[in-house]
Every structure is written in structure tokens, then in C-alpha cells.
Write a protein that holds these residues in place. Structure first.
Motif, PDB file in Angstrom:
ATOM      1  N   VAL A 100       0.850  -1.188   0.000  1.00  0.00           N
ATOM      2  CA  VAL A 100       0.000   0.000   0.000  1.00  0.00           C
ATOM      3  C   VAL A 100       0.886   1.239   0.000  1.00  0.00           C
ATOM      4  CG1 VAL A 100      -1.777   1.260   1.249  1.00  0.00           C
ATOM      5  CG2 VAL A 100      -1.814  -1.240   1.208  1.00  0.00           C
ATOM      6  N   ARG A 101       0.683   2.124  -0.949  1.00  0.00           N
ATOM      7  CA  ARG A 101       1.484   3.333  -1.067  1.00  0.00           C
ATOM      8  C   ARG A 101       0.561   4.541  -1.226  1.00  0.00           C
ATOM      9  NH1 ARG A 101       6.831   2.179  -1.890  1.00  0.00           N
ATOM     10  NH2 ARG A 101       7.326   0.055  -2.540  1.00  0.00           N
ATOM     11  N   TYR A 102       0.953   5.627  -0.592  1.00  0.00           N
ATOM     12  CA  TYR A 102       0.205   6.879  -0.720  1.00  0.00           C
ATOM     13  C   TYR A 102       1.203   7.994  -1.014  1.00  0.00           C
ATOM     14  CZ  TYR A 102      -3.731   4.389   1.365  1.00  0.00           C
ATOM     15  OH  TYR A 102      -4.738   3.499   1.615  1.00  0.00           O
ATOM     16  N   GLY A 107      -2.521  10.432   3.985  1.00  0.00           N
ATOM     17  CA  GLY A 107      -2.719   9.241   4.806  1.00  0.00           C
ATOM     18  C   GLY A 107      -4.095   8.685   4.515  1.00  0.00           C
ATOM     19  N   GLN A 110      -8.790   3.152   6.488  1.00  0.00           N
ATOM     20  CA  GLN A 110      -9.583   2.150   5.790  1.00  0.00           C
ATOM     21  C   GLN A 110     -10.601   1.544   6.747  1.00  0.00           C
ATOM     22  OE1 GLN A 110      -7.015  -0.716   3.953  1.00  0.00           O
ATOM     23  NE2 GLN A 110      -6.166   0.741   2.474  1.00  0.00           N
ATOM     24  N   SER A 126      -8.162   0.427   9.663  1.00  0.00           N
ATOM     25  CA  SER A 126      -6.716   0.385   9.407  1.00  0.00           C
ATOM     26  C   SER A 126      -6.233   1.817   9.212  1.00  0.00           C
ATOM     27  CB  SER A 126      -6.409  -0.450   8.163  1.00  0.00           C
ATOM     28  OG  SER A 126      -6.869  -1.783   8.322  1.00  0.00           O
ATOM     29  N   TRP A 128      -3.440   4.207   8.112  1.00  0.00           N
ATOM     30  CA  TRP A 128      -2.224   4.274   7.313  1.00  0.00           C
ATOM     31  C   TRP A 128      -1.664   5.697   7.433  1.00  0.00           C
ATOM     32  CZ3 TRP A 128      -0.407  -0.175   5.293  1.00  0.00           C
ATOM     33  CH2 TRP A 128      -1.309  -1.240   5.159  1.00  0.00           C
ATOM     34  N   HIS A 129      -0.656   5.856   8.272  1.00  0.00           N
ATOM     35  CA  HIS A 129      -0.070   7.169   8.547  1.00  0.00           C
ATOM     36  C   HIS A 129       1.314   7.270   7.918  1.00  0.00           C
ATOM     37  CE1 HIS A 129       2.618   5.282  11.468  1.00  0.00           C
ATOM     38  NE2 HIS A 129       1.565   4.647  11.954  1.00  0.00           N
ATOM     39  N   ASP A 131       5.206   7.261   7.542  1.00  0.00           N
ATOM     40  CA  ASP A 131       6.151   6.437   8.290  1.00  0.00           C
ATOM     41  C   ASP A 131       6.856   7.259   9.367  1.00  0.00           C
ATOM     42  OD1 ASP A 131       7.611   4.207   9.006  1.00  0.00           O
ATOM     43  OD2 ASP A 131       9.221   4.624   7.579  1.00  0.00           O
TER      44      ASP A 131
END
Length: 410
Positions: A100-102, A107, A110, A126, A128-129, A131
Motif C-alpha cells: 500500500v502506497r500513498y 494518509g 480504511q 486500518s 495508514w499514517h 512512516d
């Protein structure tokens, strides 16, 4: 001091700068940047005008199917997050084909609601922040927790009419209701266990919890004022530490400075002409930029004193470099080396907590007093910084006059 000679010298400086198209172009670009800052981030906005929330400019709310909960979230996005929240449906919610890439600065949250015969209803979130920044999506998470609490409490009330359900908590902006509800739930569990064990106590085993938050005395950094401060400081540095040394060395290389030395003009008159023109040009450009950002600042005495202090300090620094440098290249490199050295000194002192050493730099006091003037947050400590900046300006001007008198003609 002969005024006709001083007038001729100032007119000479004006004519030379009118012929310097590069300097005029840079000044026009600074003014254009100030106009853009004023137009695209009106004065009523602060850091929110940048479209950034904790370093994340967009948060994607991704879901597997458009459930009533997702419709509730879409209809209850807070005003401050509307420009940053994007809803989109997952194409393959049950499988992940690749990592998974943004994009940078984004961010995602999900939301999956797996459903099926014999399965317990559940919601899987989920986060996704970016890194290394687990708190970057905190404002978006707080919104999701709040609206999930409201939605499912409302659904339970519709399905259990007449039942006694927990009251809706007070949703505070600091999200303390989560901690208070968890603590209250712990109290109820402990109390139920105490009654089951027939234990008699006078006071509750788990005390009541009260949380109070208060802001510190310091002000939050105004992002727009910080940008405007940088532009004002750069305008003063450009006029006094860049243009002055390079053009003075150009006069030396072309023999113009020697011709002035052989003219009736005295060293004091030559210095005075430079001390009149360059600060006037720098102060005029800096005041123009500040007025575009905040017109009311022109009526502030503190702002003008800050400009004079910073401009005087930069003028002394620029004239000292001009007296020591023999060529335009040396003057340019001298200015850049000075800027790099002072920046490194201030950074090292700030990181390592070294006291007092940074007080000897005009660049330590200047941005503080200019930012206070532009943001309207002048306090007693800023007047101390102003006095220190004025003292350093006087010292630099005296040093510049002494060095120019000894080496300026060489």
C-alpha cells in the motif's frame, strides 16, 4: 557635512541601482510573493490556510461498501477538515495485490465492515499514517471515533426504544471523552466485582477522574506571520548584506571608489551616503512587504523600531564585509559564509541548549521582534530583544565605520 555633495552621492547610488535589473527583478518578485501570500491566505486564517493538518494535507477515507455508517461519516465531516477529507471505495477490499502506497503528505483510514452468515458484526479500521509519524492522522481519528460513537448509540436507541442507554458524552475538542468513558467503565466493572464479593468500603476503589487542560503563556507560531517575517528579513539582508558589499566592490574594481577618494568628498560623506541609501532601500522594501501582509503594522512604533534595529545591524555587517573584500566574488562569498556561519551557530546553540552565545547575533533577535510585530503579540521580552538588537546595530555600525576608514580604499 556638505549637503550638495551628499545629495550627489545618493543620486549616484540611485542611478546605479536603477541600472541593476537583477536587483529590481528580485525586489519585484518579493512584492509579488507577498501579494500571493495575502491573496491566497487571507488575514483571518492562520496555519489552517495552508491546507495542512499536522503535516497531512489529505486523508482518504477508504471503505469496502457504502454502509449507513459511511453515509453518516460523509454527512458529518467537520468544517475544518472538509477540504482535506476524501472518500473513496476500495476496488478489492478482500485482497491486497501489492504494498500500500500513498503520496507524500497524505494518509488513509480504511474502514471494513465484514458481514456474512454466522459472523459477529464488526468494524475493522486500518490507520495508514506517514512512516515514523503515528500521530499525523490524530485529528482525523478523533473525528472518526466521535462520529462512530454517535452513530452506533443512535442505532441502538432506535432498536431498543425505551431502554436506558448511556448518555451521550460531551465531545470536547481534546478528545478527553474517550478517556473519561473508559475510566467510568472501569469504575463500573470494579464496583460490580465488589458487590459480587460482598466487600464493604466507604470510598470507591477507583476514584473519579477529572482532566483539565490549559494553554501555556507562549503563543502558537503563526505560519503566515512566520513567512512574512522571513520575507522582511530577507529584504533587509538583500539590500544591506548582499547589494552593498557587491556594488561597493564593483566600484573598487572599476576605479570608481578611487575616483571618489580623489574627489572633494570626504570619507564621512561617502559613508553617510551609503548609510542613507541602502537602509532606505531595504526599509522601504521591507515595509512594503509587511504592509501587503498586514497594513495595520505600519502604525506600530515597535515595528519601525524593529526594522531600524535589524536594518542597522545588517548595514554594519554589509559594510564590514565590503571593507574587507577586494572583489565582487569575495564580497558575495563573504556574505554567504557569514550567513552560513551564523545559521550554524544559532542551530548548535538551540539544539545543545548553549546559553548567551546566540545573544551576540542580530539574527537571533531580529526574527523574534519582527514576528512579534507582524503577528501582534508584542510582550515585555520582545522589548528586551529590541534593545539588544539596537545595541548590536550600533556596535556593527561603529565597527563598519572604523574598518572602512582603515581598509575601504585599498
Amino acid at each position: 557635512m556638505r549637503w550638495y555633495i551628499l545629495k550627489a552621492l545618493v543620486r549616484k547610488e540611485v542611478a546605479r541601482h536603477l541600472a541593476n535589473r537583477g536587483g529590481i527583478a528580485l525586489a519585484v518578485l518579493l512584492v509579488a510573493a507577498a501579494v500571493l501570500l495575502s491573496v491566497f491566505a487571507p488575514s483571518g486564517q492562520t496555519a489552517e490556510g495552508t491546507g495542512m493538518v499536522d503535516g497531512v494535507h489529505h486523508c482518504f477515507i477508504e471503505f469496502d461498501e457504502p454502509t449507513p455508517f459511511m453515509k453518516h461519516l460523509r454527512a458529518n465531516v467537520p468544517e475544518e477538515l472538509k477540504g482535506a477529507v476524501r472518500f473513496r471505495e476500495l476496488r478489492k477490499p478482500d485482497q491486497i495485490d501489492e504494498a500500500v502506497r500513498y503520496d507524500t503528505g497524505t494518509g488513509a483510514i480504511q474502514i471494513r465492515q465484514p458481514d456474512g452468515p454466522g459472523r459477529r458484526t464488526a468494524i475493522k479500521l486500518s490507520i495508514w499514517h506517514p512512516d515514523g509519524e503515528p500521530l499525523a492522522l490524530a485529528p482525523y481519528e478523533q473525528w472518526v471515533w466521535k462520529e462512530s460513537r454517535r452513530f452506533f448509540a443512535r442505532e441502538a436507541a432506535l432498536k431498543l426504544p425505551g431502554a436506558k442507554l448511556p448518555d451521550e458524552p460531551t465531545f470536547d475538542p481534546n478528545n478527553q471523552w474517550l478517556v473519561l468513558e473508559a475510566h467510568k467503565h472501569l469504575q463500573e466493572q470494579v464496583e460490580a466485582a465488589r458487590k459480587a464479593g460482598n466487600v464493604e468500603v466507604k470510598q470507591p476503589l477507583v476514584p473519579d477522574l477529572s482532566i483539565e487542560r490549559r494553554g501555556l503563556g507562549g503563543k502558537v507560531l503563526d505560519f503566515r506571520a512566520a513567512i512574512a517575517t522571513g520575507m522582511v528579513v530577507f529584504a533587509l539582508y538583500f539590500a544591506c548584506v548582499y547589494l552593498l558589499p557587491t556594488l561597493n566592490c564593483e566600484e573598487r574594481e572599476r576605479g570608481v571608489l578611487l575616483a571618489q577618494a580623489l574627489s572633494p568628498a570626504s570619507p564621512l560623506e561617502l559613508l553617510t551616503a551609503k548609510f542613507v541609501f541602502y537602509p532606505a532601500f531595504g526599509l522601504g522594501l521591507a515595509a512594503t512587504l509587511a504592509a501587503i501582509y498586514k497594513p495595520d503594522v505600519l502604525s506600530s512604533l515597535f515595528f519601525w523600531l524593529a526594522l531600524v534595529a535589524v536594518g542597522g545591524g545588517f548595514l554594519g555587517i554589509g559594510m564590514t564585509i565590503a571593507a574587507w573584500a577586494k572583489t565582487q566574488r569575495a564580497a558575495f562569498l563573504g556574505g554567504m559564509c557569514y550567513l552560513l556561519s551564523v545559521s550554524m551557530l544559532l542551530m548548535i546553540c538551540s539544539i545543545n541548549g548553549i546559553p548567551f552565545l546566540s545573544y551576540a547575533a542580530v539574527e537571533f533577535h531580529g526574527p523574534r521582534i519582527l514576528h512579534a510585530a507582524l503577528s501582534g503579540t508584542v510582550e515585555t521580552t520582545h522589548w528586551r530583544h529590541l534593545l539588544a538588537a539596537l545595541l548590536l546595530a550600533v556596535l556593527w555600525l561603529c565597527a563598519a565605520g572604523w574598518v572602512f576608514k582603515r581598509r575601504g580604499w585599498q
